[in-house]
Scaffold this motif. Structure first.
Motif, PDB file in Angstrom:
ATOM      1  N   ALA A  76      -2.674  -5.171   3.764  1.00 14.78           N
ATOM      2  CA  ALA A  76      -1.407  -4.861   3.104  1.00 14.78           C
ATOM      3  C   ALA A  76      -0.254  -5.650   3.711  1.00 14.78           C
ATOM      4  O   ALA A  76      -0.257  -5.955   4.906  1.00 14.78           O
TER       5      ALA A  76
ATOM      6  N   VAL B 239      -7.786  -0.559   3.758  1.00  8.49           N
ATOM      7  CA  VAL B 239      -6.770  -1.025   2.816  1.00  8.49           C
ATOM      8  C   VAL B 239      -5.530  -1.514   3.569  1.00  8.49           C
ATOM      9  O   VAL B 239      -4.910  -2.504   3.197  1.00  8.49           O
TER      10      VAL B 239
ATOM     11  N   MET C   9       0.852  -1.179   0.000  1.00  7.77           N
ATOM     12  CA  MET C   9       0.000   0.000   0.000  1.00  7.77           C
ATOM     13  C   MET C   9       0.895   1.238   0.000  1.00  7.77           C
ATOM     14  O   MET C   9       1.794   1.354   0.811  1.00  7.77           O
TER      15      MET C   9
ATOM     16  N   ILE D 239       3.521  -0.966   4.020  1.00  4.46           N
ATOM     17  CA  ILE D 239       3.012   0.352   3.636  1.00  4.46           C
ATOM     18  C   ILE D 239       4.179   1.279   3.346  1.00  4.46           C
ATOM     19  O   ILE D 239       5.148   1.337   4.100  1.00  4.46           O
TER      20      ILE D 239
END
Lengths: 361, 214
Positions: free
Chosen positions: A148, A144, A115, A151
């Motif tokens: 993930a 989201v 992400m 990130i």
């Protein structure tokens, strides 16, 4: 063997350009050239890591800098090496299709996708200050981020809140790592960051399956481990005491150190002097403007005024905002006056009482 | 009236005082230069390294300052009766009494001077403790600015100050605190020396004070 003949990548990307990109990323990471083939292999393995790119409170400058990347092939490389499943400003899809792409990718690649967050997240009033597709940035981020693998926060806003988080921070904007604590996060700081740092981090993650070494502020050390001042081409002028007194003067024309016109190079960590920008070997200081410290936390609050060395003193509750040295001189003056009055009272008392002020005299 | 000589300050305390005082003078002058360099070496290739020298002196003086501060902290724990921490703070009835007595004396309301102490009055003692605390922060911010890439300083620097620039800001403001303190300190020392001829000023050279024989 790596697909250096380019059978799977975009045909517009030639082998030479591709290898150049990988080599540049390896160099930026400080990796030896023996790692380059490994990196090339990772980049051409066909297993393109799915990337979901979220935009929150930001100006899209980070995407811009990436698209107009330093290396001519960088944009192609990024679009070919990673599978960019969702990116609001670049993707062709819109509306329902865009939302579908996001949900499909999240479902299909749960626990595997990277992400990327661009922009800060407002937290005040349940985050109503930023909404995309009817959902607040806060909800989208949590949704989201939950699936993930890692990130990447890109830009000053996603890392430290950026201009939205500048005092008094009306929307309660924060960076990603203040909200998400259970995922590996890397901060690619800068306003905008150098695309080399983003690319290097992605390639490192693909090659070694983990992020590069990070500093205390979660910035990759290869890009943000060293001080701008220590690698600045104007450093010799600093050491020898040659300074620009004001913009446009003869010292400015001679290319002297920008320290006195507020360059924040001495307190900023980034590879700008070495990596530089736009494939033209330029960066702010090389074209005559001081560093504004955009890779540091809260730079809108601590690096302003941009043309002074340190921030002004703001005494809460009084409305006093004053240059530190002028304020210090004023306080010293008031102290001197107080001392003078104190001494005068003592002398006056002694004169009135005669010489009996002390038990000694 | 007869006086008697009494030993108040150990040699280490006197060394601390002068190392601290002189390093502060050097640090303020070079610090101002580093903050806002007032010279401009116009000639190039002239063997002039003004900024480098100023920084070098600043760092050397900084180490002296740090050493002096550590010596004072050592004396707060292991010094003589007058140097230890409990004597400086209003934590005993005797010290609380001295604190208010000093306030009254400094505002010319009372004249008599507590004779049961050779060391600092409590107001001075408290101020010195505060200055040493400020010195600790000054030292940490200074070393963080000097060694931002070294693990320990990076960890504590980021934890306490957040960023280099904020550390620099605090470092600069604390310098003003030291300057204002030094000014008031000098005045009050001279004031006390005039009021009570105990030999207060010479005591910081000789370690000896004078008190009335009782």
């Amino acid at each position: 063997m790596a697909d250096t003949a380019n059978k799977t990548l975009d045909p517009r990307l030639n082998r030479r350009g591709f290898l150049k990109g990988c080599t540049m990323a390896a160099a930026a990471l400080g990796l030896s050239e023996t790692v380059v083939p490994k990196m090339v292999e990772a980049a051409t393995s066909g297993q393109r890591p799915p990337v979901i790119w979220m935009h929150f409170q930001e100006c899209t400058g980070c995407s811009e800098t990436l698209l107009r990347g330093a290396h001519p092939d960088l944009a192609n490389l990024i679009l070919d090496i990673i599978s960019l499943d969702y990116h609001e400003t670049v993707m062709a899809a819109a509306g329902y299709q865009a939302e579908e792409a996001l949900h499909d990718s999240m479902k299909k690649n749960r626990g595997k996708y990277i992400m990327v967050v661009e922009g800060s997240i407002p937290t005040k009033e349940d985050g109503i200050y930023c909404k995309v597709a009817g959902k607040t940035a806060l909800d989208s981020l949590n949704e989201v981020a939950a699936g993930a693998a890692a990130i990447i926060a890109i830009g000053a806003c996603a890392t430290f809140g950026g201009v939205q988080a500048a005092s008094p921070n009306p929307t309660g904007a924060v960076g990603v790592d203040k909200l998400i604590t259970d995922k590996p996060i890397v901060n690619i700081a800068g306003c905008p960051p150098n695309p080399v740092n983003f690319l290097g981090t992605v390639l490192h993650f693909m090659t070694f399956n983990r992020f590069p070494a990070l500093d205390q502020l979660k910035r990759p050390k290869f890009g943000y481990g060293r001080r701008i001042h220590d690698h600045c081409e104007r450093r010799a002028h600093f050491d020898e005491g040659r300074f620009v007194e004001q913009f446009g003067d003869e010292f400015h024309q001679a290319g002297y150190c920008l320290y006195k016109v507020g360059c924040k190079g001495p307190e900023t960590f980034a590879n700008c002097p070495t990596a530089r920008f736009n494939e033209m070997g330029v960066w702010p200081v090389s074209i005559g403007h001081g560093c504004i410290g955009c890779t540091e936390p809260a730079f809108w609050d601590t690096m302003t005024p941009f043309y002074e060395r340190i921030p002004d003193v703001n005494i809460p509750g009084t409305g006093i905002i004053e240059d530190a040295d002028r304020l210090g001189t004023q306080i010293l003056g008031v102290t001197a006056a107080a001392v003078g009055i104190h001494a005068a009272v003592g002398i006056g008392k002694r004169l009135i009482k005669g010489k009996s002020g002390s038990d000694e005299s | 009236m007869a006086y008697e000589k009494k030993k108040a300050w150990s040699i280490l305390l006197r060394l601390y005082h002068w190392a601290f005082a002189l390093s502060i003078v050097a640090l303020c002058i070079t610090g101002f230069y580093i903050h806002d360099p007032w010279t401009n070496t116009v000639a190039e290739g002239s063997q002039s390294f003004v900024m480098t020298w100023m920084r070098f002196i600043h760092f050397v003086a900084g180490y002296v300052f740090t050493g002096a501060m550590l010596a004072r902290i050592f004396l707060y724990i292991f010094g003589n009766k007058w140097e230890r921490l409990p004597e400086q703070l209003p934590v005993t009835p005797r010290n609380i009494k001295n604190f208010f007595n000093t306030l009254l004396r400094y505002s010319y309301i009372k004249d008599d001077h507590d004779t049961d102490r050779l060391g600092h009055n409590v107001l001075a003692g408290m101020t010195y403790v505060a200055i040493i605390v400020a010195a600790v922060f000054q030292t940490i911010s200074g070393f963080y600015l000097l060694f931002p890439e070294i693990g320990t300083w990076e960890v504590y620097g980021v934890m306490i100050f957040g960023s280099q620039q904020y550390a620099r800001y605090i470092h600069h403001l604390l310098m003003w605190l030291f300057m204002i303190f030094a000014f008031i300190h000098l005045y009050l020392v001279i004031w006390n020396d005039i009021k009570e001829p105990e030999g207060l000023v010479s005591a910081i050279f000789t370690g000896v004070k004078f008190q009335h024989k009782t």
